[in-house]
Design a protein around this motif. Structure first.
Motif, PDB file in Angstrom:
ATOM      1  N   TRP A   1      37.553  33.570  -0.570  1.00  0.00           N
ATOM      2  CA  TRP A   1      38.727  33.084   0.145  1.00  0.00           C
ATOM      3  C   TRP A   1      39.838  34.108   0.056  1.00  0.00           C
ATOM      4  CZ3 TRP A   1      36.815  31.345  -4.453  1.00  0.00           C
ATOM      5  CH2 TRP A   1      37.606  31.547  -5.582  1.00  0.00           C
ATOM      6  N   SER A   2      40.898  33.870   0.838  1.00  0.00           N
ATOM      7  CA  SER A   2      42.070  34.758   0.797  1.00  0.00           C
ATOM      8  C   SER A   2      43.375  33.986   0.686  1.00  0.00           C
ATOM      9  CB  SER A   2      42.110  35.626   2.064  1.00  0.00           C
ATOM     10  OG  SER A   2      42.135  34.803   3.232  1.00  0.00           O
ATOM     11  N   ILE A   3      43.301  32.657   0.765  1.00  0.00           N
ATOM     12  CA  ILE A   3      44.495  31.811   0.728  1.00  0.00           C
ATOM     13  C   ILE A   3      44.211  30.651  -0.226  1.00  0.00           C
ATOM     14  CG2 ILE A   3      46.050  30.334   2.076  1.00  0.00           C
ATOM     15  CD1 ILE A   3      44.906  31.949   4.580  1.00  0.00           C
TER      16      ILE A   3
ATOM     17  N   ALA B   1      49.187  32.238   4.919  1.00  0.00           N
ATOM     18  CA  ALA B   1      48.308  32.165   6.094  1.00  0.00           C
ATOM     19  C   ALA B   1      48.275  33.485   6.862  1.00  0.00           C
ATOM     20  CB  ALA B   1      48.766  31.043   7.012  1.00  0.00           C
ATOM     21  N   HIS B   2      47.085  33.847   7.331  1.00  0.00           N
ATOM     22  CA  HIS B   2      46.911  35.059   8.120  1.00  0.00           C
ATOM     23  C   HIS B   2      45.667  34.919   8.978  1.00  0.00           C
ATOM     24  CE1 HIS B   2      43.520  36.693   5.667  1.00  0.00           C
ATOM     25  NE2 HIS B   2      44.099  35.974   4.720  1.00  0.00           N
ATOM     26  N   GLY B   3      45.606  35.698  10.055  1.00  0.00           N
ATOM     27  CA  GLY B   3      44.439  35.667  10.917  1.00  0.00           C
ATOM     28  C   GLY B   3      43.184  36.088  10.176  1.00  0.00           C
ATOM     29  N   ASP B   4      42.058  35.445  10.498  1.00  0.00           N
ATOM     30  CA  ASP B   4      40.776  35.676   9.825  1.00  0.00           C
ATOM     31  C   ASP B   4      40.805  35.196   8.376  1.00  0.00           C
ATOM     32  OD1 ASP B   4      39.213  36.565  11.864  1.00  0.00           O
ATOM     33  OD2 ASP B   4      39.054  38.631  11.166  1.00  0.00           O
ATOM     34  N   GLY B   5      41.766  34.354   8.031  1.00  0.00           N
ATOM     35  CA  GLY B   5      41.879  33.879   6.659  1.00  0.00           C
ATOM     36  C   GLY B   5      40.942  32.724   6.354  1.00  0.00           C
ATOM     37  N   ILE B   6      40.627  32.583   5.086  1.00  0.00           N
ATOM     38  CA  ILE B   6      39.865  31.439   4.598  1.00  0.00           C
ATOM     39  C   ILE B   6      40.718  30.734   3.549  1.00  0.00           C
ATOM     40  CG2 ILE B   6      37.802  30.655   3.386  1.00  0.00           C
ATOM     41  CD1 ILE B   6      36.277  32.984   4.581  1.00  0.00           C
ATOM     42  N   ILE B   7      41.059  29.468   3.841  1.00  0.00           N
ATOM     43  CA  ILE B   7      41.908  28.670   2.968  1.00  0.00           C
ATOM     44  C   ILE B   7      41.040  27.916   1.966  1.00  0.00           C
ATOM     45  CG2 ILE B   7      43.579  26.776   2.873  1.00  0.00           C
ATOM     46  CD1 ILE B   7      44.233  27.427   5.839  1.00  0.00           C
TER      47      ILE B   7
ATOM     48  N   ARG C   1      34.434  37.893   2.189  1.00  0.00           N
ATOM     49  CA  ARG C   1      35.800  37.639   1.715  1.00  0.00           C
ATOM     50  C   ARG C   1      36.782  38.291   2.679  1.00  0.00           C
ATOM     51  NH1 ARG C   1      39.416  40.569  -1.860  1.00  0.00           N
ATOM     52  NH2 ARG C   1      40.793  39.153  -3.019  1.00  0.00           N
ATOM     53  N   PRO C   2      37.764  37.531   3.206  1.00  0.00           N
ATOM     54  CA  PRO C   2      38.743  38.118   4.120  1.00  0.00           C
ATOM     55  C   PRO C   2      39.655  39.105   3.419  1.00  0.00           C
ATOM     56  CG  PRO C   2      38.729  35.715   4.248  1.00  0.00           C
ATOM     57  CD  PRO C   2      37.959  36.096   3.016  1.00  0.00           C
TER      58      PRO C   2
END
Length: 273
Positions: A192-194, A215-221, A267-268
């Motif tokens: 994940w990145s968020i 939050a960002h584009g192509d992100g994984i929450i 992973r983003p």
């Protein structure tokens, strides 16, 4: 440094993907990771990848095409459920027409809430593996890792008729052994990145704010549908991110037209919007 390997022959595009991948140090070992954009690029350079994998299946409705190379996509994922609040979460997702990816725990979760697991699958969400008992996989030998993953695979398949193709290692800790066993079981690893670190707070407003700030584009929450403050934060997260122009997708839709490769770690990389 550990590098992901496939038992079968990898094409030139996959070799380029691996060369471009990021290196993530986890569990005392360096593991290559692949971003969603690299997964999509690899599929494009290989000349394959139909739009079907990128069709955003909103819960309860027919799939609609989405191209995450052009749209500002984001994936909402939930770990360690299902739990008592998951049915309400599913109601929210259905109302707002948002697909999600659920990384499910076997012991005391999948086995306790089989009807909720079935509902997750029936409503078009991605059902994924978060191990049987949340043991840290990098502390285990190969047989123990296999047991943690395969027991959950079988339990989910018994309910949904389909084994997951994605897994998330507890705490994001992975290494060569985990990757080898994941590949053997047909599982890709998704990080994940968020994160709202919702395991540390029941403050719904704080959980919402932490997600929106990252939050960002192509992100994984990464969220958990087992903590009291989390599910109440989801409607506000969805509404605000939609207002900002985000399209919600499952993890496979985020990678499409690429397909998650077993054993590979996805992973983003956070980028400024």
């Amino acid at each position: 440094m550990f590098r992901t390997k496939q038992g079968r022959r990898r094409g030139p595009a996959l070799a380029l993907l691996a060369a471009a991948s990021l290196v993530l140090a986890l569990g005392g070992c360096s593991v290559d990771t692949v971003t969603p954009g690299q997964a999509r690029g690899e599929a494009g350079s290989d000349g394959g990848g139909a739009a079907t994998d990128g069709r955003a299946a909103s819960p309860g409705r027919a799939a609609a095409p989405v191209d995450c190379a052009k749209a500002k996509c984001i994936a909402l994922t939930f770990d360690a459920g299902p739990g008592k609040d998951t049915p309400h979460l599913l109601d929210v997702l259905k109302e707002k027409q948002v697909p999600a990816t659920f990384f499910l725990l076997g012991s005391k979760h999948v086995e306790r809430y089989p009807q909720v697991v079935k509902r997750i699958a029936d409503e078009g969400h991605e059902v994924a593996n978060h191990t049987w008992s949340h043991r840290i996989l990098t502390d285990l030998d190969a047989d123990e890792v296999r047991d943690e993953l395969s027991r959950t695979q079988e339990a989910i398949a018994k309910i949904t008729g389909r084994k997951p193709t994605l897994m998330r290692p507890p705490q994001g800790r992975t290494d060569g052994t985990v990757s080898d066993v994941s590949r053997e079981l047909g599982l890709s690893q998704v990080l994940w990145s968020i994160t709202a670190k919702d395991y540390s707070t029941e403050d719904t407003a704080l959980i919402r704010r932490r997600v929106l700030e990252q939050a960002h584009g192509d992100g994984i929450i990464l969220l958990h549908d087992i903590y009291d403050g989390t599910v109440p934060a989801v409607p506000g997260i969805i509404d605000e991110l939609k207002r900002r122009g985000y399209t919600f997708v499952t993890v496979p839709q985020l990678l499409a037209p690429g397909k998650a490769e077993p054993g590979v770690v996805y992973r983003p990389e956070k980028e400024d919007d």
